[in-house]
Design a protein around this motif. Structure first.
Motif, PDB file in Angstrom:
ATOM      1  N   THR A   1       0.870  -1.171   0.000  1.00 64.46           N
ATOM      2  CA  THR A   1       0.000   0.000   0.000  1.00 64.46           C
ATOM      3  C   THR A   1       0.903   1.215   0.000  1.00 64.46           C
ATOM      4  OG1 THR A   1      -1.788  -1.105   1.179  1.00 64.46           O
ATOM      5  CG2 THR A   1      -1.733   1.289   1.327  1.00 64.46           C
ATOM      6  N   VAL A   2       0.524   2.224  -0.791  1.00 63.34           N
ATOM      7  CA  VAL A   2       1.264   3.481  -0.884  1.00 63.34           C
ATOM      8  C   VAL A   2       0.406   4.570  -0.232  1.00 63.34           C
ATOM      9  CG1 VAL A   2       2.303   5.176  -2.445  1.00 63.34           C
ATOM     10  CG2 VAL A   2       2.322   2.736  -3.060  1.00 63.34           C
ATOM     11  N   GLU A   3       1.018   5.332   0.661  1.00 63.33           N
ATOM     12  CA  GLU A   3       0.323   6.435   1.317  1.00 63.33           C
ATOM     13  C   GLU A   3       1.125   7.720   1.188  1.00 63.33           C
ATOM     14  OE1 GLU A   3      -2.239   4.322   4.840  1.00 63.33           O
ATOM     15  OE2 GLU A   3      -0.193   4.915   5.333  1.00 63.33           O
TER      16      GLU A   3
ATOM     17  N   LYS B   1       1.663  13.602  10.170  1.00 66.42           N
ATOM     18  CA  LYS B   1       0.599  13.693  11.181  1.00 66.42           C
ATOM     19  C   LYS B   1      -0.663  12.986  10.700  1.00 66.42           C
ATOM     20  CE  LYS B   1       2.311  17.983  13.115  1.00 66.42           C
ATOM     21  NZ  LYS B   1       2.174  19.421  13.108  1.00 66.42           N
ATOM     22  N   SER B   2      -0.935  13.098   9.412  1.00 70.40           N
ATOM     23  CA  SER B   2      -2.080  12.399   8.823  1.00 70.40           C
ATOM     24  C   SER B   2      -1.638  11.792   7.495  1.00 70.40           C
ATOM     25  CB  SER B   2      -3.266  13.351   8.612  1.00 70.40           C
ATOM     26  OG  SER B   2      -2.939  14.354   7.676  1.00 70.40           O
ATOM     27  N   TRP B   3      -2.313  10.710   7.107  1.00 73.11           N
ATOM     28  CA  TRP B   3      -1.950   9.978   5.894  1.00 73.11           C
ATOM     29  C   TRP B   3      -3.175   9.751   5.032  1.00 73.11           C
ATOM     30  CZ3 TRP B   3       3.047   8.999   4.747  1.00 73.11           C
ATOM     31  CH2 TRP B   3       3.981   9.119   5.785  1.00 73.11           C
ATOM     32  N   GLU B   4      -2.994   9.842   3.715  1.00 74.36           N
ATOM     33  CA  GLU B   4      -4.067   9.475   2.798  1.00 74.36           C
ATOM     34  C   GLU B   4      -3.575   8.343   1.905  1.00 74.36           C
ATOM     35  OE1 GLU B   4      -4.086  12.704  -0.691  1.00 74.36           O
ATOM     36  OE2 GLU B   4      -4.248  13.618   1.299  1.00 74.36           O
ATOM     37  N   LYS B   5      -4.456   7.410   1.662  1.00 77.71           N
ATOM     38  CA  LYS B   5      -4.112   6.257   0.840  1.00 77.71           C
ATOM     39  C   LYS B   5      -4.003   6.700  -0.610  1.00 77.71           C
ATOM     40  CE  LYS B   5      -5.668   2.652   2.415  1.00 77.71           C
ATOM     41  NZ  LYS B   5      -6.608   1.743   2.989  1.00 77.71           N
TER      42      LYS B   5
ATOM     43  N   CYS C   1       6.117  17.013   3.053  1.00 77.66           N
ATOM     44  CA  CYS C   1       5.535  15.808   2.461  1.00 77.66           C
ATOM     45  C   CYS C   1       6.364  14.565   2.775  1.00 77.66           C
ATOM     46  CB  CYS C   1       5.423  15.983   0.954  1.00 77.66           C
ATOM     47  SG  CYS C   1       4.341  17.358   0.489  1.00 77.66           S
ATOM     48  N   LYS C   2       5.655  13.436   2.845  1.00 78.99           N
ATOM     49  CA  LYS C   2       6.281  12.127   3.028  1.00 78.99           C
ATOM     50  C   LYS C   2       5.451  11.099   2.271  1.00 78.99           C
ATOM     51  CE  LYS C   2       8.333  12.684   7.600  1.00 78.99           C
ATOM     52  NZ  LYS C   2       8.620  11.957   8.842  1.00 78.99           N
ATOM     53  N   VAL C   3       6.092  10.021   1.858  1.00 86.57           N
ATOM     54  CA  VAL C   3       5.371   8.857   1.350  1.00 86.57           C
ATOM     55  C   VAL C   3       5.710   7.682   2.256  1.00 86.57           C
ATOM     56  CG1 VAL C   3       5.189   9.597  -1.063  1.00 86.57           C
ATOM     57  CG2 VAL C   3       7.150   8.242  -0.336  1.00 86.57           C
ATOM     58  N   ARG C   4       4.782   6.736   2.289  1.00 85.99           N
ATOM     59  CA  ARG C   4       4.961   5.544   3.124  1.00 85.99           C
ATOM     60  C   ARG C   4       4.529   4.335   2.314  1.00 85.99           C
ATOM     61  NH1 ARG C   4       2.224   5.708   8.962  1.00 85.99           N
ATOM     62  NH2 ARG C   4       0.288   5.642   7.803  1.00 85.99           N
ATOM     63  N   ILE C   5       5.324   3.282   2.394  1.00 88.08           N
ATOM     64  CA  ILE C   5       5.050   2.015   1.711  1.00 88.08           C
ATOM     65  C   ILE C   5       4.981   0.942   2.790  1.00 88.08           C
ATOM     66  CG2 ILE C   5       5.912   0.308   0.034  1.00 88.08           C
ATOM     67  CD1 ILE C   5       5.521   2.970  -1.329  1.00 88.08           C
ATOM     68  N   PHE C   6       3.932   0.113   2.743  1.00 87.90           N
ATOM     69  CA  PHE C   6       3.908  -1.006   3.684  1.00 87.90           C
ATOM     70  C   PHE C   6       3.323  -2.255   3.048  1.00 87.90           C
ATOM     71  CE2 PHE C   6       0.030   1.344   4.691  1.00 87.90           C
ATOM     72  CZ  PHE C   6      -0.936   0.351   4.750  1.00 87.90           C
ATOM     73  N   SER C   7       3.774  -3.384   3.566  1.00 90.53           N
ATOM     74  CA  SER C   7       3.327  -4.689   3.091  1.00 90.53           C
ATOM     75  C   SER C   7       1.860  -4.884   3.442  1.00 90.53           C
ATOM     76  CB  SER C   7       4.161  -5.792   3.754  1.00 90.53           C
ATOM     77  OG  SER C   7       3.534  -7.049   3.602  1.00 90.53           O
ATOM     78  N   GLN C   8       1.081  -5.343   2.470  1.00 88.22           N
ATOM     79  CA  GLN C   8      -0.313  -5.659   2.752  1.00 88.22           C
ATOM     80  C   GLN C   8      -0.432  -6.994   3.474  1.00 88.22           C
ATOM     81  OE1 GLN C   8      -2.074  -3.457  -1.085  1.00 88.22           O
ATOM     82  NE2 GLN C   8      -3.343  -5.003  -0.204  1.00 88.22           N
ATOM     83  N   TYR C   9       0.536  -7.862   3.277  1.00 83.52           N
ATOM     84  CA  TYR C   9       0.526  -9.178   3.903  1.00 83.52           C
ATOM     85  C   TYR C   9       0.932  -9.081   5.368  1.00 83.52           C
ATOM     86  CZ  TYR C   9       1.819 -14.109   4.640  1.00 83.52           C
ATOM     87  OH  TYR C   9       1.933 -15.384   5.123  1.00 83.52           O
TER      88      TYR C   9
END
Length: 125
Positions: free
Chosen positions: A67-69, A76-80, A103-111
């Protein structure tokens, strides 16, 4: 006289304890390195941009999708941005039309969401 039940007091104490727990966003990043954007990069609003990352765990441990956010307020807050993105290490992102230096981006495993990475602060102009 019968015994008094302390269950309600226990439930209240548990609730107060949970309120003091750190939210998941405060847990440290683990297993994912964001390669791009880098700290202090300036990304053009409304334009395509390639987000790059490297996942350390094996695919069997990490999973096949991420998932990319996006955050425009320093995390402070994140949008998908998108779910079910193949874990290929790159994603073509249509940068939102915002003006922010936090600005920041976040990547995380869906599994296994415990595996995630967050970029350093960059700007969108």
């Amino acid at each position: 006289m019968g015994k008094k039940c302390n269950v309600p007091l226990f439930i209240v104490a548990l609730f107060l304890l949970c309120l003091s727990c750190a939210p998941p966003e405060s847990f440290p990043d683990k297993g994912v390195s964001i390669l791009s954007p880098k700290a202090n990069d300036v990304v053009q609003a409304g334009a395509p941009y390639e987000i790059l990352w490297k996942a350390e765990p094996t695919e069997s441990e990490f999973g096949k999708a991420v998932t990319v956010e996006f955050s425009k307020d320093g995390g402070k807050s994140w949008e998908k941005v998108e779910e079910n993105v193949p874990n290929s290490g790159k994603y073509s992102w249509k940068v939102p039309k915002v003006d922010s230096a936090q600005c920041k981006v976040r990547i995380f495993s869906q599994y296994r969401p415990k595996y995630r990475g967050t970029s350093e602060m960059f700007s969108v102009k």
